[in-house]
Design an enzyme around this catalytic site. Structure first.
Site, PDB file in Angstrom:
ATOM      1  N   ASP A  64       5.835   8.765  10.798  1.00  0.00           N
ATOM      2  CA  ASP A  64       6.418   9.607   9.751  1.00  0.00           C
ATOM      3  C   ASP A  64       5.652  10.907   9.540  1.00  0.00           C
ATOM      4  OD1 ASP A  64       4.256   8.202   8.725  1.00  0.00           O
ATOM      5  OD2 ASP A  64       5.018   8.263   6.687  1.00  0.00           O
ATOM      6  N   ASP A 120       2.438  11.668   8.794  1.00  0.00           N
ATOM      7  CA  ASP A 120       1.370  11.921   7.826  1.00  0.00           C
ATOM      8  C   ASP A 120      -0.028  11.642   8.370  1.00  0.00           C
ATOM      9  OD1 ASP A 120       1.673   9.206   7.810  1.00  0.00           O
ATOM     10  OD2 ASP A 120       1.945   9.003   5.633  1.00  0.00           O
ATOM     11  N   ARG A 121      -0.112  10.963   9.514  1.00  0.00           N
ATOM     12  CA  ARG A 121      -1.443  10.695  10.074  1.00  0.00           C
ATOM     13  C   ARG A 121      -1.797  11.702  11.158  1.00  0.00           C
ATOM     14  NH1 ARG A 121      -2.644   4.285  10.621  1.00  0.00           N
ATOM     15  NH2 ARG A 121      -2.172   3.782   8.457  1.00  0.00           N
ATOM     16  N   SER A 142       5.933   4.095   8.619  1.00  0.00           N
ATOM     17  CA  SER A 142       4.764   4.840   9.092  1.00  0.00           C
ATOM     18  C   SER A 142       4.429   4.575  10.561  1.00  0.00           C
ATOM     19  CB  SER A 142       3.584   4.511   8.182  1.00  0.00           C
ATOM     20  OG  SER A 142       2.513   5.368   8.467  1.00  0.00           O
ATOM     21  N   HIS A 143       3.283   4.006  10.812  1.00  0.00           N
ATOM     22  CA  HIS A 143       2.796   3.820  12.176  1.00  0.00           C
ATOM     23  C   HIS A 143       3.232   2.488  12.769  1.00  0.00           C
ATOM     24  CE1 HIS A 143       0.267   2.272   9.068  1.00  0.00           C
ATOM     25  NE2 HIS A 143      -0.172   1.351   9.908  1.00  0.00           N
ATOM     26  N   ASP A 177       1.712  10.259  13.586  1.00  0.00           N
ATOM     27  CA  ASP A 177       2.320   8.930  13.597  1.00  0.00           C
ATOM     28  C   ASP A 177       3.829   8.969  13.341  1.00  0.00           C
ATOM     29  OD1 ASP A 177       2.216   9.608  10.906  1.00  0.00           O
ATOM     30  OD2 ASP A 177       1.988   7.534  10.271  1.00  0.00           O
ATOM     31  N   THR A 209       0.831  -1.200   0.000  1.00  0.00           N
ATOM     32  CA  THR A 209       0.000   0.000   0.000  1.00  0.00           C
ATOM     33  C   THR A 209       0.871   1.256   0.000  1.00  0.00           C
ATOM     34  OG1 THR A 209      -1.557  -1.237   1.377  1.00  0.00           O
ATOM     35  CG2 THR A 209      -1.964   1.102   1.179  1.00  0.00           C
ATOM     36  N   ARG A 256      -9.363  -6.179   7.888  1.00  0.00           N
ATOM     37  CA  ARG A 256     -10.022  -4.964   8.364  1.00  0.00           C
ATOM     38  C   ARG A 256     -11.492  -5.040   7.976  1.00  0.00           C
ATOM     39  NH1 ARG A 256      -5.547  -2.318   9.787  1.00  0.00           N
ATOM     40  NH2 ARG A 256      -3.836  -1.939   8.316  1.00  0.00           N
ATOM     41  N   LYS A 303      -0.558  12.536   2.636  1.00  0.00           N
ATOM     42  CA  LYS A 303      -1.396  13.001   3.719  1.00  0.00           C
ATOM     43  C   LYS A 303      -0.510  13.754   4.711  1.00  0.00           C
ATOM     44  CE  LYS A 303      -1.418   8.351   5.652  1.00  0.00           C
ATOM     45  NZ  LYS A 303      -1.787   7.215   4.822  1.00  0.00           N
ATOM     46  N   GLU A 356      -8.686   9.560   4.329  1.00  0.00           N
ATOM     47  CA  GLU A 356      -8.952   8.151   4.562  1.00  0.00           C
ATOM     48  C   GLU A 356      -9.390   7.970   6.012  1.00  0.00           C
ATOM     49  OE1 GLU A 356      -6.479   5.171   2.280  1.00  0.00           O
ATOM     50  OE2 GLU A 356      -4.952   6.521   3.042  1.00  0.00           O
ATOM     51  N   GLU A 357     -10.142   6.902   6.237  1.00  0.00           N
ATOM     52  CA  GLU A 357     -10.595   6.611   7.594  1.00  0.00           C
ATOM     53  C   GLU A 357      -9.433   6.263   8.521  1.00  0.00           C
ATOM     54  OE1 GLU A 357      -9.983   3.325   8.620  1.00  0.00           O
ATOM     55  OE2 GLU A 357      -9.168   3.031   6.604  1.00  0.00           O
ATOM     56  N   SER A 358      -8.296   5.921   7.952  1.00  0.00           N
ATOM     57  CA  SER A 358      -7.143   5.468   8.727  1.00  0.00           C
ATOM     58  C   SER A 358      -6.310   6.655   9.221  1.00  0.00           C
ATOM     59  CB  SER A 358      -6.302   4.537   7.873  1.00  0.00           C
ATOM     60  OG  SER A 358      -5.980   5.170   6.638  1.00  0.00           O
TER      61      SER A 358
HETATM   62  C1  G1P Z   1      -3.210   1.334   5.853  1.00  0.00           C
HETATM   63  C2  G1P Z   1      -4.477   2.153   5.815  1.00  0.00           C
HETATM   64  C3  G1P Z   1      -4.510   2.977   4.546  1.00  0.00           C
HETATM   65  C4  G1P Z   1      -3.262   3.842   4.467  1.00  0.00           C
HETATM   66  C5  G1P Z   1      -2.024   2.969   4.600  1.00  0.00           C
HETATM   67  C6  G1P Z   1      -0.753   3.797   4.656  1.00  0.00           C
HETATM   68  O1  G1P Z   1      -3.171   0.459   4.748  1.00  0.00           O
HETATM   69  O2  G1P Z   1      -5.619   1.325   5.889  1.00  0.00           O
HETATM   70  O3  G1P Z   1      -5.671   3.767   4.547  1.00  0.00           O
HETATM   71  O4  G1P Z   1      -3.213   4.536   3.251  1.00  0.00           O
HETATM   72  O5  G1P Z   1      -2.102   2.194   5.796  1.00  0.00           O
HETATM   73  O6  G1P Z   1      -0.730   4.659   5.743  1.00  0.00           O
HETATM   74  P1  G1P Z   1      -3.613  -1.092   4.831  1.00  0.00           P
HETATM   75  O7  G1P Z   1      -2.787  -1.714   5.926  1.00  0.00           O
HETATM   76  O8  G1P Z   1      -5.063  -1.097   5.220  1.00  0.00           O
HETATM   77  O9  G1P Z   1      -3.364  -1.638   3.473  1.00  0.00           O
HETATM   78 ZN    ZN Z   2       2.384   7.402   8.255  1.00  0.00          ZN
END
Ligand code: G1P
Ligand code: ZN
Length: 543
Positions: free
Chosen positions: A279, A281-282, A113-114, A277, A18, A496, A376, A363-365
């Site tokens: 990096d 972006d969240r 990222s997170h 988060d 992703t 998810r 983001k 995004e909801e995330s």
């Molecule tokens: C997850 C989030 C998605 C986001 C991505 C990167 O991806 O659901 O919205 O863009 O992290 O931060 P997923 O693990 O669901 O593929």
């Molecule tokens: Zn991130």
């Protein structure tokens, strides 16, 4: 200094997910693993020789070594110049800012990222193109194809470049400019938002807390919130980036930013709280005793954009990822602007923004952003909210309640089942698909199924199609259940499940979402046979 050509063999698991290639640190530490992927980027990123490339990461464990390796490889591959953040640091939104501002060929961002960091945690690497956004699928696929046949990489036999101070160095024929990681980004934020109004709000006694979660946004938040906007010292908590994020998950949600949540839900707590988060972006937005879902946040930003200088001239359109709630759709409808539904992942927003079709997206995330960059942006969302709060002079809860009154409330929750056995998770998805034909028109509890599909998206700009993006069970009353397998996890599979219903009646808006959605949650578990197939009786994380 000589260029070394090192013989190597392909790894079979270097397909970007992703958001770039994400693996355990220990996987990246395998001899040649990082180098193979970096060479695959250089071999696939177009005519990169002589060009400028931005480089930086979220400071997690292995960031420093990887940066030095990439600099040496860039020099050996005839890259013209590397712009690297001081100490190898750049938040993802800052990297996007720098790529765009200096019109560079692209950038390499080191982050997972997170995901947790440290020697046993995760590491990641992704390539962004000249628009500042994640490389589109045709490039990530080319990188992957290249990684499957790679037999050599190039690296300069040179010493480490000192990165602790801004300045310029030469590595072979390449220039390395060490830049202040915060300055360009902070300047952009000042252009978009009404800093004097936010400064006044804070001077009037409005209090806030920002949790940087020991990750990259610490230096950005100190500079912007405390130094430039005058928030009290101590506003930024966990503000020093650590290689292992203090042993925590740098994920701004109710589960992982618990310290912040507790402060906002206590009587003496501040008026506003936010977190970002690993990096940067969240974002998570909190008011006093109030949690704003990311989907609602996008809707509120859209509805109030006219109050913010950078967006005062109107929005061309908005976009949300498919699993994100339909709250923003209602605002777009009222504003008379287009609302696009894209697959999960930020890369799908880039084309829409480059074509001028959308201004805001989310995004909801916990991801929200705009066309100011192509990623983001956590702090941007925080500043957007502060700007709205300064303009409206109402508490967060009041703004949200008024919003629901006007548009109705989309109750929303996401249930994650982490570290499942891959085959079991895939089995759930296959089982769901097999039921499509018999489900349509069927009554489940008080809901009737209108349509089921596996979401497919055709990009309106380049015509490319992305299929298999998540199973949707759509009900007649507008409620939805969506199932997806994560594309960012590094252990087993993560399922998810996104659950949503719409409530127009303000008298019912105060319910707890888990309660309001309970019947649909039961249906979701039953349809997927989640408990019998996985042995799990509850999700790992609820957001
Ligand atoms: C997850 C989030 C998605 C986001 C991505 C990167 O991806 O659901 O919205 O863009 O992290 O931060 P997923 O693990 O669901 O593929
Ligand atoms: Zn991130």
């Amino acid at each position: 200094m000589t260029i070394q050509q090192i013989a190597t063999q392909p790894f079979s698991d270097q397909r970007p997910g992703t958001s770039g290639l994400r693996k355990k640190v220990t996987r990246f530490q395998q001899p040649h693993y990082l180098e193979n992927f970096v060479q695959s980027i250089f071999d696939s990123a177009g005519d990169i020789q002589g060009k400028t490339v931005v480089l930086g990461g979220d400071g997690r464990y292995y960031n420093q070594q990887a940066i030095q390796t990439i600099i040496r490889m860039a020099a050996a591959n005839d890259i013209g110049k590397i712009m690297v953040g001081r100490a190898g640091l750049l938040s993802t939104p800052a990297a996007s800012t720098v790529i765009r501002k200096y019109h560079t060929h692209g950038g390499i961002i080191l982050s997972a990222s997170h995901n947790a960091g440290g020697p046993d945690g995760d590491f990641g690497i992704k390539y962004n193109t000249a628009n500042g956004g994640p490389a589109p699928e045709k490039i990530t696929e080319a990188i992957y194809q290249r990684s499957k046949e790679i037999d050599r990489y190039l690296i300069l036999d040179s010493t480490d470049v000192p990165l602790e101070q801004c300045g310029t160095h030469r590595v072979g024929g390449m220039e390395v400019e060490v830049i202040d990681p915060v300055a360009d980004y902070a300047e952009l934020m000042e252009q978009l938002f009404d800093f004097p109004a936010i400064r006044n709000l804070l001077a009037e006694g409005f209090t806030l807390r920002f949790d940087a979660m020991h990750a990259i946004t610490g230096p950005y938040a100190h500079e912007i919130l405390e130094n430039r906007l005058g928030a009290a010292t101590g506003t930024v908590i966990n503000g020093t980036p650590l290689p292992d994020f203090g042993g925590h998950h740098p994920d701004p949600n109710l589960a992982h930013a618990r310290e912040l949540v507790e402060q906002l839900f206590s009587d003496e707590g501040p008026d506003f709280g936010a977190a970002s988060d690993g990096d940067g972006d969240r974002n998570m937005i909190l008011g006093k005793n109030f949690y704003v879902t990311p989907s609602d946040s996008l809707a509120v930003l859209t509805a109030n954009a006219g109050r913010v200088p950078g967006y005062r001239n109107g929005l061309t359109g908005v976009a949300r990822s498919m699993p994100t709630s339909l709250a923003v759709d209602r605002v777009a409808e009222k504003l008379g602007i287009d609302c696009y539904e894209t697959p999960t992942g930020w890369k799908f927003f880039g084309n829409l923004m480059d074509a001028g079709k959308v201004t805001l997206c989310g995004e909801e995330s916990f991801g929200t952003g705009s066309n100011h960059i192509r990623e983001k942006d956590g702090l941007w969302a925080v500043l957007f909210w502060l700007n709205i709060l300064a303009a409206r002079k109402q508490p967060v809860a009041g703004i949200m309640q008024q919003h629901w009154k006007e548009y109705g409330r989309n109750f929303y929750t996401r249930h994650d089942y982490e570290e499942l056995i891959l085959e079991e998770a895939q089995g759930i998805m296959e089982h769901l698909e097999q039921q499509f034909a018999t489900l349509e028109g069927r009554r489940l509890g008080s809901y009737r199924v209108e349509q089921c599909d596996n979401f497919s998206y055709t990009d309106p700009v380049d015509g490319s199609t992305s299929s298999g993006q998540g199973i949707r069970i759509l009900f007649e009353d507008g409620s939805r259940i969506v199932y997806r397998l994560s594309g960012t996890g590094t252990v087993g599979a993560t399922l998810r499940v996104y659950i949503e219903s719409y409530e127009p009646d303000p008298g019912k808006h105060q319910q707890d979402p888990q309660h309001a959605l309970a019947p649909l949650i039961d249906i979701a578990v039953e349809l997927g046979q989640i408990d019998s197939r996985t042995g799990r009786t509850a999700p790992s994380v609820i957001t």
